[in-house]
Design a protein around this motif. Sequence first.
Motif, PDB file in Angstrom:
ATOM      1  N   PRO A  69     -37.119 -41.216  -3.646  1.00  0.00           N
ATOM      2  CA  PRO A  69     -36.911 -39.930  -4.324  1.00  0.00           C
ATOM      3  C   PRO A  69     -35.790 -39.124  -3.679  1.00  0.00           C
ATOM      4  O   PRO A  69     -35.460 -39.307  -2.500  1.00  0.00           O
ATOM      5  N   ALA A  70     -35.231 -38.216  -4.456  1.00  0.00           N
ATOM      6  CA  ALA A  70     -34.203 -37.321  -3.923  1.00  0.00           C
ATOM      7  C   ALA A  70     -34.815 -36.311  -2.966  1.00  0.00           C
ATOM      8  O   ALA A  70     -34.148 -35.797  -2.063  1.00  0.00           O
ATOM      9  N   GLY A  71     -36.083 -36.024  -3.148  1.00  0.00           N
ATOM     10  CA  GLY A  71     -36.766 -35.071  -2.291  1.00  0.00           C
ATOM     11  C   GLY A  71     -38.247 -35.052  -2.611  1.00  0.00           C
ATOM     12  O   GLY A  71     -38.710 -35.717  -3.543  1.00  0.00           O
ATOM     13  N   VAL A  72     -38.984 -34.290  -1.814  1.00  0.00           N
ATOM     14  CA  VAL A  72     -40.432 -34.150  -2.005  1.00  0.00           C
ATOM     15  C   VAL A  72     -40.780 -32.672  -1.959  1.00  0.00           C
ATOM     16  O   VAL A  72     -40.327 -31.932  -1.077  1.00  0.00           O
ATOM     17  N   GLY A  91     -46.987 -36.292  -9.065  1.00  0.00           N
ATOM     18  CA  GLY A  91     -46.174 -36.834 -10.137  1.00  0.00           C
ATOM     19  C   GLY A  91     -44.755 -37.084  -9.701  1.00  0.00           C
ATOM     20  O   GLY A  91     -44.337 -36.716  -8.597  1.00  0.00           O
ATOM     21  N   LEU A  92     -44.015 -37.745 -10.565  1.00  0.00           N
ATOM     22  CA  LEU A  92     -42.586 -37.953 -10.412  1.00  0.00           C
ATOM     23  C   LEU A  92     -41.899 -37.162 -11.509  1.00  0.00           C
ATOM     24  O   LEU A  92     -42.238 -37.297 -12.690  1.00  0.00           O
ATOM     25  N   VAL A  93     -40.948 -36.325 -11.132  1.00  0.00           N
ATOM     26  CA  VAL A  93     -40.280 -35.456 -12.084  1.00  0.00           C
ATOM     27  C   VAL A  93     -38.775 -35.673 -11.996  1.00  0.00           C
ATOM     28  O   VAL A  93     -38.193 -35.607 -10.906  1.00  0.00           O
ATOM     29  N   GLY A  94     -38.170 -35.930 -13.139  1.00  0.00           N
ATOM     30  CA  GLY A  94     -36.753 -36.215 -13.199  1.00  0.00           C
ATOM     31  C   GLY A  94     -35.883 -34.980 -13.100  1.00  0.00           C
ATOM     32  O   GLY A  94     -36.358 -33.844 -13.149  1.00  0.00           O
ATOM     33  N   ARG A  95     -34.568 -35.211 -13.023  1.00  0.00           N
ATOM     34  CA  ARG A  95     -33.618 -34.125 -12.828  1.00  0.00           C
ATOM     35  C   ARG A  95     -33.571 -33.180 -14.017  1.00  0.00           C
ATOM     36  O   ARG A  95     -33.238 -32.002 -13.884  1.00  0.00           O
ATOM     37  N   SER A 152     -32.725 -40.033  -9.084  1.00  0.00           N
ATOM     38  CA  SER A 152     -32.944 -39.324 -10.347  1.00  0.00           C
ATOM     39  C   SER A 152     -34.325 -38.693 -10.457  1.00  0.00           C
ATOM     40  O   SER A 152     -34.690 -38.187 -11.518  1.00  0.00           O
ATOM     41  N   PHE A 153     -35.124 -38.711  -9.386  1.00  0.00           N
ATOM     42  CA  PHE A 153     -36.461 -38.113  -9.461  1.00  0.00           C
ATOM     43  C   PHE A 153     -36.885 -37.572  -8.112  1.00  0.00           C
ATOM     44  O   PHE A 153     -36.319 -37.923  -7.067  1.00  0.00           O
ATOM     45  N   VAL A 154     -37.877 -36.678  -8.131  1.00  0.00           N
ATOM     46  CA  VAL A 154     -38.514 -36.187  -6.917  1.00  0.00           C
ATOM     47  C   VAL A 154     -40.008 -36.445  -7.019  1.00  0.00           C
ATOM     48  O   VAL A 154     -40.553 -36.601  -8.113  1.00  0.00           O
ATOM     49  N   VAL A 155     -40.655 -36.500  -5.865  1.00  0.00           N
ATOM     50  CA  VAL A 155     -42.114 -36.572  -5.812  1.00  0.00           C
ATOM     51  C   VAL A 155     -42.643 -35.147  -5.691  1.00  0.00           C
ATOM     52  O   VAL A 155     -42.161 -34.364  -4.871  1.00  0.00           O
ATOM     53  N   ALA A 156     -43.599 -34.798  -6.526  1.00  0.00           N
ATOM     54  CA  ALA A 156     -44.210 -33.471  -6.521  1.00  0.00           C
ATOM     55  C   ALA A 156     -45.709 -33.622  -6.318  1.00  0.00           C
ATOM     56  O   ALA A 156     -46.355 -34.420  -6.999  1.00  0.00           O
ATOM     57  N   LEU A 157     -46.264 -32.851  -5.383  1.00  0.00           N
ATOM     58  CA  LEU A 157     -47.679 -32.979  -5.069  1.00  0.00           C
ATOM     59  C   LEU A 157     -48.311 -31.601  -4.918  1.00  0.00           C
ATOM     60  O   LEU A 157     -47.808 -30.747  -4.175  1.00  0.00           O
ATOM     61  N   GLY A 206     -39.136 -29.672  -4.670  1.00  0.00           N
ATOM     62  CA  GLY A 206     -38.540 -30.953  -4.320  1.00  0.00           C
ATOM     63  C   GLY A 206     -37.066 -31.012  -4.661  1.00  0.00           C
ATOM     64  O   GLY A 206     -36.239 -31.496  -3.862  1.00  0.00           O
ATOM     65  N   TRP A 207     -36.700 -30.505  -5.836  1.00  0.00           N
ATOM     66  CA  TRP A 207     -35.285 -30.500  -6.223  1.00  0.00           C
ATOM     67  C   TRP A 207     -34.494 -29.510  -5.388  1.00  0.00           C
ATOM     68  O   TRP A 207     -33.321 -29.750  -5.053  1.00  0.00           O
ATOM     69  N   ARG A 208     -35.121 -28.379  -5.023  1.00  0.00           N
ATOM     70  CA  ARG A 208     -34.432 -27.433  -4.135  1.00  0.00           C
ATOM     71  C   ARG A 208     -34.184 -28.069  -2.769  1.00  0.00           C
ATOM     72  O   ARG A 208     -33.115 -27.885  -2.188  1.00  0.00           O
ATOM     73  N   ALA A 209     -35.169 -28.809  -2.284  1.00  0.00           N
ATOM     74  CA  ALA A 209     -34.992 -29.501  -1.006  1.00  0.00           C
ATOM     75  C   ALA A 209     -33.848 -30.504  -1.084  1.00  0.00           C
ATOM     76  O   ALA A 209     -33.131 -30.731  -0.107  1.00  0.00           O
TER      77      ALA A 209
END
Length: 352
Positions: A62-65, A18-22, A3-8, A328-331
């Motif tokens: 995470p679902a992606g980074v 940060g961690l960003v949800g769907r 339900s989240f991705v890591v964003a840097l 991250g979500w696109r990945a």
Amino acid sequence: MSSFVVALDVGGTSMKGGLVGRSGEIILTDRRVTPRDKGPAVVVGAIRSFIDELAVACGGTPAGVGLAVPGLVTADAALYSANIGWRDVPAADFVPLDVPVMLGHDVRTGGLAESVLGAGRELSDFLFLPIGTGIAGAVILKGEPYGGTAGWGGEIGHIPVFPNGETCACGQIGCLETYASASAVGRRYSARIAATPATSGTPTSLATPASSAPLVSSATPASVASSAPLAVPVTAEQVAALTASGDPVAREVWDDAVEALSLALATYTLLLDPSAIVLGGGLAESGRLLSDPLAERLQSRLTFREAPPLRSAVLGVRAGMLGAALLGWRAAGVPDAGATWPLDVLKSPRVA
């Protein structure tokens, strides 16, 4: 899917993560120093550790980074960064987890965030122009950042605006960045004051300003309010405040910056006809002190057509991190990430 991705967002000085949800909710944010003085391998290791710490903080995988990094970059590799020193680093080398990862150029990733979530949300074609220590642009075409054939697209800071002007750090003459970046504004003001013969009392140009520009502190440090040689370089924020108070030297330096920006943006407008120009970065925080004369000067150069409107970026320092979250979500296989995210992302936990 998690339900989240890591964003840097990796900068030369610090990393904002940060961690960003769907649904766009920012679960948490944090910051680390970028240890670039210790070499590129240490920076890569620090990024891996930061990603791991963020993932552990949420108690899952995470679902992606998504990573926003400086320099020449593709979705799969950080090819080169002069500031950090790395070359040809595969995306997977930044991530200690077996999850999808996508890289993006730092400014273009910020432009993506402004396009999907911010000032360009309803625009298909615009220029995102953050004016900070340097100047780089994100060319947004049909809602997506355009990097050009080899990833060098958007280097508007190195458009020569004054052919007989000062030498830029890049080796060219008269680049926009040499006159209109925040660092250039402070440097050029300091140089002019240093070259001014000392007079009795406190020079007008060094006095504490009586008023300040919008979003600019009116307080000038004691090291500036003195007729003695400057102990520290003057910042662009201080020059903006001095300009607003009527200081003649500051006004000259500020006018040079506006002139340089108007020349570069007129060229950009004639080539790409953007629907708007979105101004961000530290210098843009001076508000109408910059935008009003720039809009007027830009229009005066476009005699046969209307100039595109100038807008202020709305995501601020979190643009890179939010753009990385979109990557991250696109990945992770969510190509339309952000399309339904509410603008409440601006009210989420602040990135320090």
